[in-house]
Motif scaffolding. Sequence first.
Motif, mmCIF file in Angstrom:
data_model
loop_
_atom_site.group_PDB
_atom_site.id
_atom_site.type_symbol
_atom_site.label_atom_id
_atom_site.label_comp_id
_atom_site.label_asym_id
_atom_site.label_seq_id
_atom_site.Cartn_x
_atom_site.Cartn_y
_atom_site.Cartn_z
ATOM 1 N N PRO A 112 -13.526 -32.409 56.119
ATOM 2 C CA PRO A 112 -12.642 -33.500 55.665
ATOM 3 C C PRO A 112 -11.198 -33.209 56.027
ATOM 4 N N ALA A 113 -10.459 -34.267 56.294
ATOM 5 C CA ALA A 113 -9.059 -34.119 56.680
ATOM 6 C C ALA A 113 -8.222 -33.657 55.486
ATOM 7 N N THR A 114 -7.268 -32.795 55.764
ATOM 8 C CA THR A 114 -6.339 -32.366 54.722
ATOM 9 C C THR A 114 -5.324 -33.478 54.459
ATOM 10 N N PRO A 115 -4.641 -33.446 53.311
ATOM 11 C CA PRO A 115 -3.604 -34.471 53.055
ATOM 12 C C PRO A 115 -2.542 -34.529 54.135
ATOM 13 N N GLN A 116 -2.164 -33.353 54.683
ATOM 14 C CA GLN A 116 -1.133 -33.349 55.732
ATOM 15 C C GLN A 116 -1.650 -34.000 57.010
ATOM 16 N N GLU A 117 -2.944 -33.707 57.353
ATOM 17 C CA GLU A 117 -3.513 -34.335 58.553
ATOM 18 C C GLU A 117 -3.594 -35.853 58.375
ATOM 19 N N LEU A 118 -3.946 -36.269 57.162
ATOM 20 C CA LEU A 118 -4.013 -37.710 56.892
ATOM 21 C C LEU A 118 -2.632 -38.351 57.010
ATOM 22 N N ARG A 119 -1.630 -37.657 56.484
ATOM 23 C CA ARG A 119 -0.260 -38.182 56.535
ATOM 24 C C ARG A 119 0.246 -38.244 57.982
ATOM 25 N N ASP A 120 -0.063 -37.212 58.759
ATOM 26 C CA ASP A 120 0.378 -37.218 60.165
ATOM 27 C C ASP A 120 -0.281 -38.350 60.940
ATOM 28 N N ALA A 121 -1.566 -38.565 60.659
ATOM 29 C CA ALA A 121 -2.273 -39.647 61.361
ATOM 30 C C ALA A 121 -1.695 -41.016 60.981
ATOM 31 N N ILE A 122 -1.341 -41.180 59.727
ATOM 32 C CA ILE A 122 -0.723 -42.454 59.304
ATOM 33 C C ILE A 122 0.621 -42.645 59.998
ATOM 34 N N GLY A 123 1.408 -41.555 60.058
ATOM 35 C CA GLY A 123 2.707 -41.636 60.725
ATOM 36 C C GLY A 123 2.570 -42.023 62.188
ATOM 37 N N THR A 124 1.558 -41.443 62.865
ATOM 38 C CA THR A 124 1.349 -41.775 64.282
ATOM 39 C C THR A 124 0.962 -43.240 64.453
ATOM 40 N N GLN A 125 0.095 -43.715 63.553
ATOM 41 C CA GLN A 125 -0.345 -45.117 63.653
ATOM 42 C C GLN A 125 0.813 -46.097 63.435
ATOM 43 N N ILE A 126 1.659 -45.811 62.444
ATOM 44 C CA ILE A 126 2.713 -46.770 62.100
ATOM 45 C C ILE A 126 3.904 -46.666 63.040
ATOM 46 N N PHE A 127 4.301 -45.437 63.364
ATOM 47 C CA PHE A 127 5.554 -45.267 64.101
ATOM 48 C C PHE A 127 5.366 -44.893 65.572
ATOM 49 N N GLY A 128 4.120 -44.876 66.032
ATOM 50 C CA GLY A 128 3.892 -44.605 67.452
ATOM 51 C C GLY A 128 4.552 -45.646 68.346
ATOM 52 N N VAL A 129 4.689 -46.862 67.845
ATOM 53 C CA VAL A 129 5.283 -47.937 68.648
ATOM 54 C C VAL A 129 6.764 -47.695 68.926
ATOM 55 N N VAL A 130 7.412 -46.867 68.117
ATOM 56 C CA VAL A 130 8.830 -46.552 68.363
ATOM 57 C C VAL A 130 8.973 -45.112 68.846
ATOM 58 N N GLY A 131 7.873 -44.502 69.288
ATOM 59 C CA GLY A 131 7.928 -43.207 69.939
ATOM 60 C C GLY A 131 8.054 -42.009 69.031
ATOM 61 N N THR A 132 7.557 -42.092 67.817
ATOM 62 C CA THR A 132 7.615 -40.941 66.918
ATOM 63 C C THR A 132 6.426 -40.990 65.960
ATOM 64 N N SER A 133 6.171 -39.877 65.327
ATOM 65 C CA SER A 133 5.118 -39.831 64.300
ATOM 66 C C SER A 133 5.686 -39.362 62.964
ATOM 67 N N ASP A 134 6.972 -39.093 62.932
ATOM 68 C CA ASP A 134 7.612 -38.658 61.690
ATOM 69 C C ASP A 134 7.768 -39.835 60.740
ATOM 70 N N ILE A 135 7.460 -39.589 59.479
ATOM 71 C CA ILE A 135 7.587 -40.636 58.471
ATOM 72 C C ILE A 135 8.987 -40.575 57.872
ATOM 73 N N PRO A 136 9.782 -41.639 58.017
ATOM 74 C CA PRO A 136 11.170 -41.612 57.512
ATOM 75 C C PRO A 136 11.215 -41.503 55.993
ATOM 76 N N LEU A 137 12.377 -41.109 55.507
ATOM 77 C CA LEU A 137 12.555 -40.924 54.069
ATOM 78 C C LEU A 137 12.407 -42.234 53.300
ATOM 79 N N VAL A 138 12.765 -43.368 53.931
ATOM 80 C CA VAL A 138 12.700 -44.650 53.224
ATOM 81 C C VAL A 138 11.270 -45.040 52.881
ATOM 82 N N TRP A 139 10.296 -44.338 53.478
ATOM 83 C CA TRP A 139 8.887 -44.639 53.197
ATOM 84 C C TRP A 139 8.322 -43.715 52.121
#
Length: 414
Positions: A112-139
């Motif tokens: 099973p995926a760890t919480p960090q792996e899940l968070r990184d995958a979410i970041g890639t899905q949402i912010f890949g369109v702007v060229g990053t996978s980092d989740i900004p602080l506003v989120w």
Amino acid sequence: MTDAALPTRTGKPPIKATSTVIFLAALAIFVALITVLAGADLISTSFVKLLGKTLCLALAAVAMDVVWGYTGILSLGHMAFFGLGGYAIGMWLMWARTEAIVQANLASQILPATPQELRDAIGTQIFGVVGTSDIPLVWMFAHSLPLQLLMIVLIPGLLALVFGWLAFRSRVTGVYLSILTQAMTLALSLYLFQNDSGLRGNNGLSGLQNIPGFDGSSQAAISLAFFWASALALALGYLLFAWVVSGRMGSVLRAIRDDEARVRFLGYHVESFKLFAFTLTAIVTGIAGALYYPQAGIINPGEIAPIASIYLAVWVAIGGRGRLYGAAIGAIAVSLLSNWFTSGGAPDIDLGIYEVRWTEWWLVLLGVSFVCVTLFAPKGLGGLVDLWTDRRRADRQGDYGPNDGAKRNVEGAE
């Protein structure tokens, strides 16, 4: 002092309980009618969504009327609060939907995926369109629906509180205040267009019509639920503002609109009243935006452009300033007409040498309507209601004798 601010025979403000009751009754009948028609498949899902969005715009217009028609503050930035409310709920909708997709994709893994792996995958899905996978602080609160619902109220409210406090304490009024509010909207819109704003730049937030937890429900059922929620929000907002502008608070707000210096001379703290009206209407406008964009399905920085706030002022002017029902009628009428003209519903007119295409001429027609209302009918569409009620009252009062003053008082209190 305008006609809308004149007191009644009993000295009470012109906002009457009967107009609120009539408005709410008409809204209830309208909701019941649409529900029956939608249940019988006589109207489309897209039309139900259009009506739901229109009710949200009517709520924003009622809030705008309180701050402009009653308090005299021509804010050209209230649609910024509308957009912020939409962004606040859109962040949770996008996070929750992406999280469900990522969890389904990772379910086939042996471990099973760890919480960090899940968070990184979410970041890639949402912010890949702007060229990053980092989740900004506003989120940081986007994973929690209760916290993000709180943001719908806090973000527009705090922005309005800080902006209003700085502007009102500096005694900025009139056209200068309008320019300041428009500058605030423009600055916010330009900031959101940047990719490093943390809200996906000009891509905005999309897929908002997919409500997490309702995958088994049809879009028809979801659109009808949002229509009911929009109608309930409009009813509660109307009641709130009718209460605000009908009491002593409303008298002070109208007095500030008519002669701010005299109100200050009488000992009232004008800036506090203006700040209260500005902040309260910003919060309600943010709530309206939070209901609007899940029905629209997408929000981007263009929704916060200054032109959107100008449209809001035009709706209120056409409906009639200083009348809550007038603002709602103006927003509903112009919004539905706008959709009819711009969606190709209105037939084009062939003049032989030139063909009038309403998709191109609608804004011209709207501008001409605004000018005509301003010059020839300053009470707007709401003035038609006043014309009917004033004539009815004059006929009935004519029969009363000198000893029937109590009957006049009863009518004045209606």
